[in-house]
Design a protein around this motif. Structure first.
Motif, PDB file in Angstrom:
ATOM      1  N   UNK A  56     -11.044  -4.773 -33.667  1.00 23.13           N
ATOM      2  CA  UNK A  56     -12.113  -4.360 -32.543  1.00 23.13           C
ATOM      3  C   UNK A  56     -11.116  -4.036 -31.075  1.00 23.13           C
ATOM      4  N   UNK A  57     -10.616  -5.051 -30.719  1.00 23.45           N
ATOM      5  CA  UNK A  57      -9.932  -4.841 -29.462  1.00 23.45           C
ATOM      6  C   UNK A  57      -8.926  -3.697 -29.612  1.00 23.45           C
ATOM      7  N   UNK A  58      -8.139  -3.490 -30.646  1.00 18.82           N
ATOM      8  CA  UNK A  58      -7.254  -2.460 -30.871  1.00 18.82           C
ATOM      9  C   UNK A  58      -7.930  -1.017 -30.637  1.00 18.82           C
ATOM     10  N   UNK A  59      -9.025  -1.026 -31.264  1.00 18.47           N
ATOM     11  CA  UNK A  59      -9.755   0.222 -31.354  1.00 18.47           C
ATOM     12  C   UNK A  59     -10.409   0.494 -29.771  1.00 18.47           C
ATOM     13  N   UNK A  60     -10.671  -0.336 -29.077  1.00 20.17           N
ATOM     14  CA  UNK A  60     -11.001  -0.259 -27.909  1.00 20.17           C
ATOM     15  C   UNK A  60      -9.805   0.357 -26.862  1.00 20.17           C
ATOM     16  N   UNK A  61      -8.729  -0.323 -26.952  1.00 19.01           N
ATOM     17  CA  UNK A  61      -7.523   0.017 -26.144  1.00 19.01           C
ATOM     18  C   UNK A  61      -6.907   1.666 -26.866  1.00 19.01           C
ATOM     19  N   UNK A  62      -7.199   1.952 -27.938  1.00 14.64           N
ATOM     20  CA  UNK A  62      -6.807   3.211 -28.384  1.00 14.64           C
ATOM     21  C   UNK A  62      -8.007   4.284 -28.089  1.00 14.64           C
ATOM     22  N   UNK A  72     -12.085   5.045 -36.282  1.00 21.59           N
ATOM     23  CA  UNK A  72     -13.042   4.438 -37.085  1.00 21.59           C
ATOM     24  C   UNK A  72     -12.479   3.018 -37.661  1.00 21.59           C
ATOM     25  N   UNK A  73     -13.128   1.970 -37.771  1.00 22.68           N
ATOM     26  CA  UNK A  73     -12.850   0.751 -38.315  1.00 22.68           C
ATOM     27  C   UNK A  73     -13.609   0.314 -39.490  1.00 22.68           C
ATOM     28  N   UNK A  74     -12.630  -0.188 -40.568  1.00 17.27           N
ATOM     29  CA  UNK A  74     -13.388  -0.653 -41.875  1.00 17.27           C
ATOM     30  C   UNK A  74     -12.183  -1.744 -42.138  1.00 17.27           C
ATOM     31  N   UNK A  75     -12.898  -2.663 -42.995  1.00 14.21           N
ATOM     32  CA  UNK A  75     -11.959  -3.500 -43.715  1.00 14.21           C
ATOM     33  C   UNK A  75     -11.401  -2.896 -44.909  1.00 14.21           C
ATOM     34  N   UNK A  76     -10.015  -2.871 -45.330  1.00 16.15           N
ATOM     35  CA  UNK A  76      -9.586  -2.299 -46.339  1.00 16.15           C
ATOM     36  C   UNK A  76      -9.286  -3.292 -47.332  1.00 16.15           C
ATOM     37  N   UNK A  77      -8.813  -2.739 -48.542  1.00 19.78           N
ATOM     38  CA  UNK A  77      -8.313  -3.537 -49.670  1.00 19.78           C
ATOM     39  C   UNK A  77      -7.138  -4.541 -49.194  1.00 19.78           C
ATOM     40  N   UNK A  78      -7.266  -5.472 -49.977  1.00 22.32           N
ATOM     41  CA  UNK A  78      -6.276  -6.709 -49.336  1.00 22.32           C
ATOM     42  C   UNK A  78      -4.987  -6.505 -49.955  1.00 22.32           C
ATOM     43  N   UNK A  79      -3.877  -6.543 -49.219  1.00 22.16           N
ATOM     44  CA  UNK A  79      -2.406  -6.351 -49.651  1.00 22.16           C
ATOM     45  C   UNK A  79      -2.130  -7.619 -50.101  1.00 22.16           C
ATOM     46  N   UNK A  80      -1.158  -7.683 -50.997  1.00 15.88           N
ATOM     47  CA  UNK A  80      -0.515  -9.039 -51.448  1.00 15.88           C
ATOM     48  C   UNK A  80       0.891  -8.895 -51.649  1.00 15.88           C
ATOM     49  N   UNK A  81       1.546  -9.835 -51.304  1.00 13.03           N
ATOM     50  CA  UNK A  81       3.100  -9.775 -51.229  1.00 13.03           C
ATOM     51  C   UNK A  81       3.850 -10.387 -52.619  1.00 13.03           C
TER      52      UNK A  81
END
Length: 537
Positions: A56-62, A72-81
């Motif tokens: 959210x903070x990044x979107x505001x600064x952008x 636009x912001x959304x939670x994406x699929x989780x990455x795994x290492x």
């Protein structure tokens, strides 16, 4: 004019606890796009779970720095290492579900997708494979971003051509390098069958300790070609061979064509020989030649091949000077080679030379315990060939296995039949899943092959079929041949007594009292046939 829509997959490196890291990652992607003549209109940030406040903070600064760009912001699929082959499907399904539901609008937007390069490379492969399978039209932005290196010069804008098959091939290569010799030999041959494993144990010892020819025989489709190639790979891995692997199907070559292919030819040796050519025996110097259908080599050429095999020297067609080649040989056939020798179709001395090590490969119907592992193997082969990952739904697999392991499935073509069956189902799969409906259709297809085969078999027993119809299927093949022969004599004879004199000519000489007609009637009656039925034909 379409707007430029950039989808930004945030990696763990871009989701540091400091929001400035995510901001710099997104900013760098935008700058990279601009430098690549892509004017970004929308950037869709897919942040990781638990990073919403930072996002959210990044979107505001952008928005403050790039007011012309919609964020636009959304939670994406989780990455795994720590992804590996065993849990790849879980990751792939996550990305598939996400992109399958994504509201792509190609009329309004040109899409670009940012993919980071980091430890969890398999995540990238899952994404790319998903895009490929769903036929999503987008360009890829591939970058190498870490929290320690945010210099724009480390970024690039380019097409991304990584395929899911590349991952499978890499996994297979790593596995093969770590295998024992026996496991290496069996790597592409899926078997749990005790008999087959015993054969493989012997072949492994022969492959590593002998340079003499090997003869593989068995029905079409049992895997002779695959095994020959694997034997070569084992020999090369062990340093026994350093040269090429050459495969020849002898049934496709005759006369000068066969001689030229095996031994080579000089310029002008025959019509159309515009230049000299090395034969495959020469090409396989310090390597291995697999001669499939070796019994199809004409007898007139077998002597030439025997001499080359024994001396490792031969004359190319039209040449006055011998050439030498230190090749090894594996031969394959689906015929009874001893019977071919008895018929005069194959030289006994050549069989003695190539048959020092003889291995009969059992048909699939005699090792049905290998079917489950081979189904998994064939699905993997399909993925390598098409880049489409496919698997069975649980109930569909249960239904298919129930048929595949039953007596109704004879697998006349052995592994070729199973491979074709899996490919058909994979082709008709929906969203990467083979359903019960697909399996039911395939079972019907396989059953229709059996009906057609029975129809062709009936052509060999026309009299028997005309008398018994579909009941012929209940008679053993041995009895079919015997009964058809008896019926043929019955049709030509005028009486049962005449038939008896022909059929029992030897045994009746040793009997004081003969009753040939009773013996004949009893034999016919045991198969549900009467003399009257035969006379009506």
């Amino acid at each position: 004019m379409k707007k430029q829509y950039v989808i930004f997959h945030a990696s763990p490196d871009c989701n540091d606890t400091s929001e400035s890291v995510l901001f710099e990652c997104v900013k760098s992607v935008i700058d990279t796009c601009v430098s690549g003549d892509v004017a970004v209109d929308i950037i869709h940030i897919l942040y990781l779970q638990g990073q919403k406040k930072i996002a959210d903070k990044t979107a505001k600064e952008m928005s403050e720095q790039y007011p012309e760009i919609e964020i636009k912001l959304d939670e994406g699929p989780s990455y795994k290492e720590d992804i590996h082959q065993d849990n790849f499907w879980q990751v792939y399904t996550t990305f598939y579900n996400f992109y399958n539901a994504f509201p792509f609008d190609y009329q309004k937007y040109d899409y670009f997708l940012y993919l980071p390069q980091y430890k969890g490379t398999i995540n990238t492969i899952a994404i790319v494979h998903t895009l490929n399978y769903l036929r999503i039209n987008c360009k890829i932005i591939q970058q190498n971003i870490t929290s320690d290196n945010l210099d724009k010069s480390s970024f690039s804008f380019s097409p991304f051509d990584l395929k899911f098959a590349d991952y499978l091939l890499a996994i297979r290569k790593m596995k093969m390098e770590s295998l024992s010799n026996l496991d290496f030999l069996r790597f592409n041959i899926q078997t749990k069958n005790k008999l087959y494993n015993g054969i493989m144990n012997k072949i492994e010892k022969v492959a590593l300790n002998s340079t003499s020819p090997i003869l593989l025989y068995g029905e079409p489709g049992v895997g002779k070609t695959k095994l020959a190639k694997q034997i070569y790979e084992l020999k090369r891995k062990a340093g026994v061979l350093t040269g090429n692997y050459v495969e020849v199907n002898c049934s496709t070559l005759k006369g000068e064509g066969l001689i030229s292919t095996l031994f080579g030819h000089t310029k002008g040796a025959f019509t159309g020989a515009a230049g000299a050519r090395s034969g495959l025996l020469k090409v396989a110097h310090n390597g291995l030649v697999f001669l499939d259908e070796v019994t199809e080599i004409p007898v007139s050429e077998q002597a030439m091949f025997l001499k080359a095999l024994e001396e490792k020297r031969f004359f190319p067609l039209g040449a006055d000077t011998e050439v030498s080649s230190n090749f090894q040989i594996i031969c394959g056939t689906n015929k009874d080679i001893d019977s071919e020798v008895a018929k005069g179709n194959f030289r006994y001395d050549l069989l003695a030379r190539i048959g020092l090590w003889r291995f009969e490969l059992p048909p699939l119907r005699e090792r049905k315990d290998d079917i489950p592992s081979n189904i998994a193997y064939e699905l993997e082969q399909y993925t390598l060939k098409t880049t489409r990952a496919v698997k069975f739904l649980p109930m569909a697999l249960k239904k298919y296995l129930a048929f595949a392991l039953s007596e109704d499935a004879q697998w006349e073509g052995n592994m070729r039949s199973l491979s074709a069956s899996i490919e058909r189902m994979a082709t008709f799969s929906t969203a990467g899943h083979i359903t019960i409906d697909v399996v039911e259709d395939e079972i019907k297809e396989l059953q229709s092959f059996k009906v057609n085969k029975e129809s062709r078999t009936n052509d060999k027993f026309p009299i028997l079929h005309s008398l018994l119809g579909s009941k012929i299927k209940d008679i053993d093949l041995f009895d079919k041949f015997c009964l058809e022969g008896v019926l043929a004599i019955c049709k030509k004879a005028m009486s049962k007594s005449e038939v008896g004199r022909i059929l029992f000519a030897s045994s009746r000489l040793h009997k004081q009292k003969t009753d040939d007609t009773t013996r004949l009637s009893s034999y016919l009656r045991s198969h549900g046939i009467t003399w009257e039925q035969i006379r009506k034909l």
